[in-house]
Design an enzyme around this catalytic site. Structure first.
Site, PDB file in Angstrom:
ATOM      1  N   ASP A 193       0.816  -1.205   0.000  1.00 48.98           N
ATOM      2  CA  ASP A 193       0.000   0.000   0.000  1.00 48.98           C
ATOM      3  C   ASP A 193       0.852   1.258   0.000  1.00 48.98           C
ATOM      4  O   ASP A 193       0.410   2.313  -0.457  1.00 48.98           O
ATOM      5  CB  ASP A 193      -0.919  -0.005   1.221  1.00 48.98           C
ATOM      6  CG  ASP A 193      -1.851   1.192   1.249  1.00 48.98           C
ATOM      7  OD1 ASP A 193      -2.665   1.307   0.320  1.00 48.98           O
ATOM      8  OD2 ASP A 193      -1.749   2.007   2.179  1.00 48.98           O
ATOM      9  N   LEU A 274      -7.422   6.119   2.996  1.00 48.09           N
ATOM     10  CA  LEU A 274      -7.549   7.222   2.037  1.00 48.09           C
ATOM     11  C   LEU A 274      -6.278   7.448   1.224  1.00 48.09           C
ATOM     12  O   LEU A 274      -6.235   8.366   0.404  1.00 48.09           O
ATOM     13  CB  LEU A 274      -7.905   8.521   2.781  1.00 48.09           C
ATOM     14  CG  LEU A 274      -9.289   8.537   3.443  1.00 48.09           C
ATOM     15  CD1 LEU A 274      -9.462   9.804   4.269  1.00 48.09           C
ATOM     16  CD2 LEU A 274     -10.386   8.434   2.394  1.00 48.09           C
ATOM     17  N   ARG A 275      -5.258   6.620   1.448  1.00 44.22           N
ATOM     18  CA  ARG A 275      -4.032   6.806   0.674  1.00 44.22           C
ATOM     19  C   ARG A 275      -4.287   6.600  -0.806  1.00 44.22           C
ATOM     20  O   ARG A 275      -3.691   7.280  -1.654  1.00 44.22           O
ATOM     21  CB  ARG A 275      -2.940   5.866   1.178  1.00 44.22           C
ATOM     22  CG  ARG A 275      -1.603   6.081   0.447  1.00 44.22           C
ATOM     23  CD  ARG A 275      -0.492   5.211   1.017  1.00 44.22           C
ATOM     24  NE  ARG A 275      -0.053   5.737   2.314  1.00 44.22           N
ATOM     25  CZ  ARG A 275      -0.160   5.067   3.456  1.00 44.22           C
ATOM     26  NH1 ARG A 275      -0.704   3.863   3.453  1.00 44.22           N
ATOM     27  NH2 ARG A 275       0.264   5.585   4.576  1.00 44.22           N
ATOM     28  N   ALA A 276      -5.179   5.678  -1.144  1.00 42.51           N
ATOM     29  CA  ALA A 276      -5.482   5.438  -2.556  1.00 42.51           C
ATOM     30  C   ALA A 276      -6.064   6.681  -3.212  1.00 42.51           C
ATOM     31  O   ALA A 276      -5.726   7.009  -4.358  1.00 42.51           O
ATOM     32  CB  ALA A 276      -6.454   4.260  -2.690  1.00 42.51           C
TER      33      ALA A 276
END
Length: 703
Positions: A193, A274-276
């Site tokens: 991720d 919320l990194r995506a």
């Protein structure tokens, strides 16, 4: 050194685009390149540095500060308002798999500390890669704590060092690129991720394209300078385009509609956190800048999502990476593209790959193969759908487990040949996530995540005389100080006899060999499906603990090493799903092959502690003396010193107790099938490992 030109790479359009986007906007977070061996992963990454613009650096600064915006906290600063500057090419710093922590983040300069008595920081590879590319080949083989350091630095843009009496923080804005072959083991989902973009690469199956790859490689090997000269104009055009995109990426507008589309796509694919969303938004802006647009469009969001989301959809290591592009298009239906000025669709430029990855110039007669062929998408990246679970065929025992069919292994084996009914293929249920288990005590195995061990990497817990490993500086200085003459106030003299090496404590991994009875009796009452589910749970735990796993199956008249010990639990899971059942039970042959496999692995890696998990009902029916042979091997098994768990798969009201007797003869732990839930099996494995280590106390269960 002459690199293979970036613009000369055939195919790999997604990889070329991902590298370009993270070069245009380093805040995207780097690229992880997954693919089979021999697919030019390293070649194209090394070629990227030739397209990056030259850097202006503060003269004499070891941390490559930008003269226009110097780091106010630079250890070599503070720099004057208008410092003298040098110009140098962009850097590609390669991190070897065997690098140590102090080489990566930096450490105390021992030369100055011992020679001048000054505590001076010596920069590491993170400082050298500032404003450049940090390339890690085979990143999945890098120790986890080093990967954590790299990804934290790439995400934060800074590296902090607190060790050896040194407290330093410096800028580390870099493009992190890692390549890996999934067959050699996977990265943990948390680390996956942290990479901004991920690309799956595979060799083209088009003969013309494969021939073109070989033709260009041979031409480059024969005359690197001449080959590079033929692509000089294309290289210059790409470099100029990257420089223009980097200069304009901050001015690209991310409208509310585009941002809403990004959020809708990430929510629609059910990604965690919320990194995506952040990475997709940054990559979409970079894609717009790469195509000369000032506003993010549908094409930009779509291209960014294809690269930023596939690896974030995985819930466990057995999930195939990929993206359902039909679903992606439906989620983007509400976002329209602005018509580009030239009337094209805005998704590609004339003469370029599908996503603008680079031109494919005409090289004359030598390179006359067609360039419009597009390689098929790698497995798992086409429609993004994981392969369906194997369906369980009608079991010979019938849905109710007819006792008349329970002894199916007494029948001759059914060969898998045309015109002959193949052996049964049982499916498995979803693997359960086991509880976190830890072993107490300290082992000596290779670095992993299973139990505490004295390893080559980790934290210092003591020291030993000599300089066989990492230097333990405080102990070395203390030894020299003790030998210092009374009243001597001069420079401290350190000799070879004063050197002390650090004793490091980390975590170890183990070898888990699964020996599975795949005879006909295992297919009765659908026991094979239950066994596969339990074994998949063990594989999931082995993945998390960084263990090596192997698979032996026995049925018919012999045993097979279906999977030699490997770090790739994905390969083990795929292998397990294809295991068929049927025929007699060659128990003795299975034990012999398991012992031979463990002996060979002991020679290869004597420090890794093995565990055999034998899954059987205890029957031995292959041959007239099958039971006697199995009994003799079982009686001699304790002498091997291999800790064993026997999973008893015998069910029904009338039981012979053969597996329990087998476990007693082997000195193994006996676990009935009814107790082989995922947690129970993994707990048994951990208990067996603890018992195998005389220095270890009983294991602890930590939820």
């Amino acid at each position: 050194m002459v690199h293979f030109p970036f613009s000369a790479v055939v195919g790999s359009d997604d990889l070329a685009l991902a590298l370009v986007l993270t070069t245009v906007s380093p805040s995207v977070g780097g690229v992880l390149v997954r693919g089979e061996k021999g697919t030019a992963k390293s070649t194209i990454v090394r070629a990227l540095v030739d397209l990056m613009p030259d850097e202006r650096v503060v003269r004499g600064c070891r941390f490559s500060c930008d003269p226009e915006h110097p780091d106010p906290t630079c250890p070599d600063g503070p720099h004057p308002a208008d410092p003298a500057a040098d110009v140098r090419p962009a850097r590609l710093v390669e991190l070897p798999v065997g690098a140590t922590e102090d080489r990566v983040i930096g450490s105390l300069d021992l030369g100055r500390a011992l020679g001048e008595g000054r505590a001076t920081f010596q920069p590491g590879l993170l400082a050298a890669a500032h404003r450049g590319i940090l390339y890690v080949d085979e990143v999945n083989l890098l120790h986890d704590h080093l990967v954590d350091l790299l990804l934290d630095a790439a995400a934060m843009g800074r590296a902090s060092v607190e060790r050896d009496g040194v407290s330093v923080s410096h800028a580390a804005e870099l493009v992190l690129v890692g390549t890996m072959n999934p067959e050699e083991g996977e990265l943990r989902p948390q680390l996956l991720d942290r990479f901004g973009l991920t690309v799956e690469v595979a060799a083209s199956r088009e003969p013309a394209e494969r021939a073109e790859v070989v033709r260009r490689r041979l031409a480059f090997d024969a005359d690197p300078e001449g080959f590079a000269a033929r692509f000089a104009a294309d290289q210059e055009a790409l470099a100029q385009r990257i420089a223009t995109a980097r200069a304009g990426v901050d001015d690209v507008e991310l409208t509310d509609a585009a941002l809403a589309a990004v959020a809708r796509v990430c929510a629609g694919f059910d990604v965690d956190g919320l990194r995506a969303d952040i990475v997709t938004a940054r990559a979409a802006k970079a894609h717009a800048a790469w195509h000369g647009r000032t506003r993010v469009t549908r094409a930009d969001v779509r291209a960014a999502a294809r690269l930023s989301l596939p690896h974030r959809r995985r819930r466990n290591p057995f999930d195939a990476p990929g993206l359902d592009e039909d679903l992606l298009d439906r989620l983007l239906d509400d976002l329209d593209d602005d018509p580009p000025p030239d009337g094209t669709d805005g998704s590609e430029d004339p003469g370029e790959g599908p996503d603008g990855g680079g031109p494919a110039p005409d090289d004359g007669p030598e390179d006359a193969a067609p360039q419009d062929g597009t390689p098929p998408p790698p497995d798992g990246t086409g429609d993004g759908q994981a392969p369906q679970d194997a369906r369980t065929p009608p079991d010979p025992a019938g849905p109710d487990g007819d006792p008349a069919d329970a002894d199916a292994d007494e029948r001759p084996p059914a060969p898998d040949a045309p015109g002959v009914a193949p052996a049964g293929l049982a499916g498995s249920g979803p693997a359960f996530r086991p509880k976190v288990l830890r072993l107490t005590g300290v082992g000596l195995g290779d670095p992993g995540r299973r139990s505490r061990a004295l390893t080559t990497n980790g934290r210092a817990v003591g020291w030993r005389p000599g300089a066989s490993g990492r230097l333990h500086l405080p102990a070395t200085v203390a030894a020299a100080a003790r030998d210092r003459a009374a009243g001597d106030t001069g420079r401290l003299r350190v000799g070879a006899g004063h050197l002390r090496s650090a004793v490091l404590q980390g975590q170890e991994s183990n070898l888990v060999l699964l020996a599975v009875d795949a005879s006909g009796s295992m297919g009765a009452r659908r026991r094979m499906s239950e066994v596969k589910t339990a074994v998949l749970s063990l594989l999931l735990d082995a993945y998390q603990r960084r263990d090596r796993v192997g698979l032996v199956t026995f049925r018919g008249t012999g045993a097979t090493l279906d999977l030699p010990p490997t770090s790739s639990v994905e390969a083990a899971a795929r292998c397990l799903e294809t295991v068929r059942h049927g025929g007699r039970t060659p128990l003795a042959e299975g034990l012999v092959l398991a012992a031979r496999t463990l002996d060979l692995e002991r020679i290869r890696d004597p420090r890794r502690r093995p565990l055999l998990v034998l899954v059987t009902d205890g029957r031995a029916t292959a041959g007239s003396d099958a039971l006697d042979r199995a009994t003799r091997i079982a009686d001699a098994w304790p002498a091997t010193g291999v800790q064993t768990v026997v999973v008893d798969c015998e069910t029904g009201r009338f039981r012979l107790g053969l597996a329990a007797d087998l476990a007693g003869r082997m000195g193994a732990t006996h676990v009935p099938l009814g107790e082989v839930a995922a947690d129970a099996l993994v707990a048994t494995v951990s208990s067996a490992r603890a018992a195998a280590d005389p220095r270890s106390a009983p294991h602890e269960r930590i939820a």
